[in-house]
Design a protein around this motif. Structure first.
Motif, PDB file in Angstrom:
ATOM      1  N   ARG A   1       3.596   8.407   0.128  1.00 37.88           N
ATOM      2  CA  ARG A   1       3.252   8.582   1.544  1.00 37.88           C
ATOM      3  C   ARG A   1       2.465   7.391   2.067  1.00 37.88           C
ATOM      4  N   LEU A   2       1.555   6.860   1.268  1.00 38.27           N
ATOM      5  CA  LEU A   2       0.803   5.683   1.695  1.00 38.27           C
ATOM      6  C   LEU A   2       1.713   4.463   1.814  1.00 38.27           C
TER       7      LEU A   2
ATOM      8  N   LEU B   1       5.178   0.543   5.770  1.00 39.84           N
ATOM      9  CA  LEU B   1       6.472  -0.068   6.062  1.00 39.84           C
ATOM     10  C   LEU B   1       6.543  -0.568   7.496  1.00 39.84           C
ATOM     11  N   SER B   2       7.258  -1.652   7.668  1.00 35.59           N
ATOM     12  CA  SER B   2       7.435  -2.222   9.007  1.00 35.59           C
ATOM     13  C   SER B   2       8.448  -1.388   9.793  1.00 35.59           C
ATOM     14  N   PRO B   3       8.447  -1.512  11.111  1.00 31.84           N
ATOM     15  CA  PRO B   3       9.414  -0.760  11.929  1.00 31.84           C
ATOM     16  C   PRO B   3      10.865  -1.031  11.534  1.00 31.84           C
TER      17      PRO B   3
ATOM     18  N   ALA C   1       6.803   8.503  10.379  1.00 30.27           N
ATOM     19  CA  ALA C   1       6.192   7.924   9.180  1.00 30.27           C
ATOM     20  C   ALA C   1       4.682   8.116   9.180  1.00 30.27           C
ATOM     21  N   ARG C   2       4.048   7.902  10.316  1.00 26.82           N
ATOM     22  CA  ARG C   2       2.591   8.076  10.400  1.00 26.82           C
ATOM     23  C   ARG C   2       2.207   9.537  10.198  1.00 26.82           C
TER      24      ARG C   2
ATOM     25  N   PRO D   1      -2.079  15.830   3.928  1.00 23.94           N
ATOM     26  CA  PRO D   1      -3.001  15.843   2.779  1.00 23.94           C
ATOM     27  C   PRO D   1      -2.241  15.860   1.443  1.00 23.94           C
ATOM     28  N   PHE D   2      -2.887  15.371   0.406  1.00 24.47           N
ATOM     29  CA  PHE D   2      -2.222  15.223  -0.891  1.00 24.47           C
ATOM     30  C   PHE D   2      -1.793  16.559  -1.492  1.00 24.47           C
TER      31      PHE D   2
END
Length: 82
Positions: free
Chosen positions: A51-52, A57-59, A72-73, A79-80
Motif C-alpha cells: 500500500r505504501l 507511484l506516479s500518475p 491509490a491515496r 490501516p494495516f
C-alpha cells in the motif's frame, strides 16, 4: 546415464514438492501460536508495504495499472489491520 537421471530429491523434498504442486499441506494446523502470529505479522506487513508503494507511484504508472490518484491515496490510507 545423463545428469538428469543422477539427480534425486530426498524423500522429504519429494513430499514437500508434491504438496506444493497440489496445494494441500500449506495450511498446517499443528503450527504453534508464535508461528501463526509471525505469519500474521508478515502478511500484514506485506500488505502495508504494498500500500505504501502504491502511494509512491506516479500518475503515469497508476494509469498503467488502472487506478486514479484518488483511488491509490485512499487505498494507501487504509490501516494495516484491514
Amino acid at each position: 546415464m545423463n545428469t538428469i537421471d543422477t539427480i534425486h530429491l530426498s524423500p522429504w523434498r519429494e513430499i514437500a514438492a508434491r504438496e506444493a504442486r497440489f496445494g494441500y499441506g500449506l495450511q498446517r494446523p499443528q503450527r504453534n501460536v508464535l508461528s501463526r502470529l509471525w505469519h500474521l505479522y508478515c502478511t500484514l506487513a506485506a500488505k502495508r508495504r504494498s500500500r505504501l508503494a502504491l502511494e509512491e507511484l506516479s500518475p503515469h504508472l497508476l494509469k498503467d495499472i488502472g487506478l486514479t490518484e484518488t483511488e491509490a491515496r485512499r487505498e494507501a490510507a487504509v490501516p494495516f489491520w484491514r
